[in-house]
Design an enzyme around this catalytic site. Structure first.
Site, PDB file in Angstrom:
ATOM      1  N   GLY A  65       4.458  -5.058  11.212  1.00 51.14           N
ATOM      2  CA  GLY A  65       4.544  -3.628  11.466  1.00 51.14           C
ATOM      3  C   GLY A  65       3.257  -2.881  11.198  1.00 51.14           C
ATOM      4  N   SER A  66       3.162  -1.721  11.805  1.00 52.31           N
ATOM      5  CA  SER A  66       1.953  -0.913  11.665  1.00 52.31           C
ATOM      6  C   SER A  66       1.964  -0.081  10.394  1.00 52.31           C
ATOM      7  CB  SER A  66       1.816   0.013  12.878  1.00 52.31           C
ATOM      8  OG  SER A  66       2.930   0.887  12.937  1.00 52.31           O
ATOM      9  N   GLY A  67       3.098  -0.045   9.705  1.00 55.27           N
ATOM     10  CA  GLY A  67       3.178   0.730   8.476  1.00 55.27           C
ATOM     11  C   GLY A  67       2.480   0.078   7.307  1.00 55.27           C
ATOM     12  N   GLY A  68       2.002  -1.129   7.503  1.00 54.29           N
ATOM     13  CA  GLY A  68       1.275  -1.798   6.440  1.00 54.29           C
ATOM     14  C   GLY A  68       2.165  -2.608   5.542  1.00 54.29           C
TER      15      GLY A  68
END
Length: 136
Positions: A65-68
């Site tokens: 995911g791009s949320g880290g």
């Protein structure tokens, strides 16, 4: 005496710790999917849903995911070490901010060897992990 399996890898953050493994065959998404107060994932469909990370060697294939993958701030609920196959800038930042021994880029896939409950020595200072299989 149990046989040990040693696998060389690349250190992300130095340190040496031995603890029980907690293995996730599924990538982990941190940030909003981790309850840092309790030290576990809150992603309902994840196999480690509400399974505590505290004091474990957290073994996973990669972040997702791009949320880290920001799990620092756990305090006494923190994993003892991180072992993962695919590093990203966020997993490196996590290791640096959490001051947690972390390794990646192994000569052999640790996901094929390590099972939850195995004892894992993470020597990220010298660049290897050593697995002692759990008793049958």
């Amino acid at each position: 005496m149990a046989d040990k399996i040693r696998i060389k890898g690349r250190s992300v953050y130095p340190g040496c710790v031995e603890a029980e493994a907690l293995v996730s065959q599924m990538p982990l998404q941190g940030f909003t999917n981790v309850d840092v107060a309790n030290g576990y994932t809150v992603e309902r469909r994840h196999p480690l849903f509400k399974v505590p990370y505290a004091g474990k060697v957290l073994v996973f294939p990669s972040p997702r995911g791009s949320g880290g993958f920001m799990m620092y701030g756990f305090g006494d609920k923190a994993p003892a070490a991180f072992v993962y196959n695919h590093a990203t800038p966020l997993t490196v930042l996590l290791a640096l901010q959490a001051h947690t021994p972390s390794m990646t880029d192994f000569e052999r896939d640790p996901m094929e060897v390590i099972e939850t409950g195995d004892m894992v020595l993470v020597n990220a200072t010298e660049g290897y992990i050593e697995i002692t299989k759990k008793s049958m």
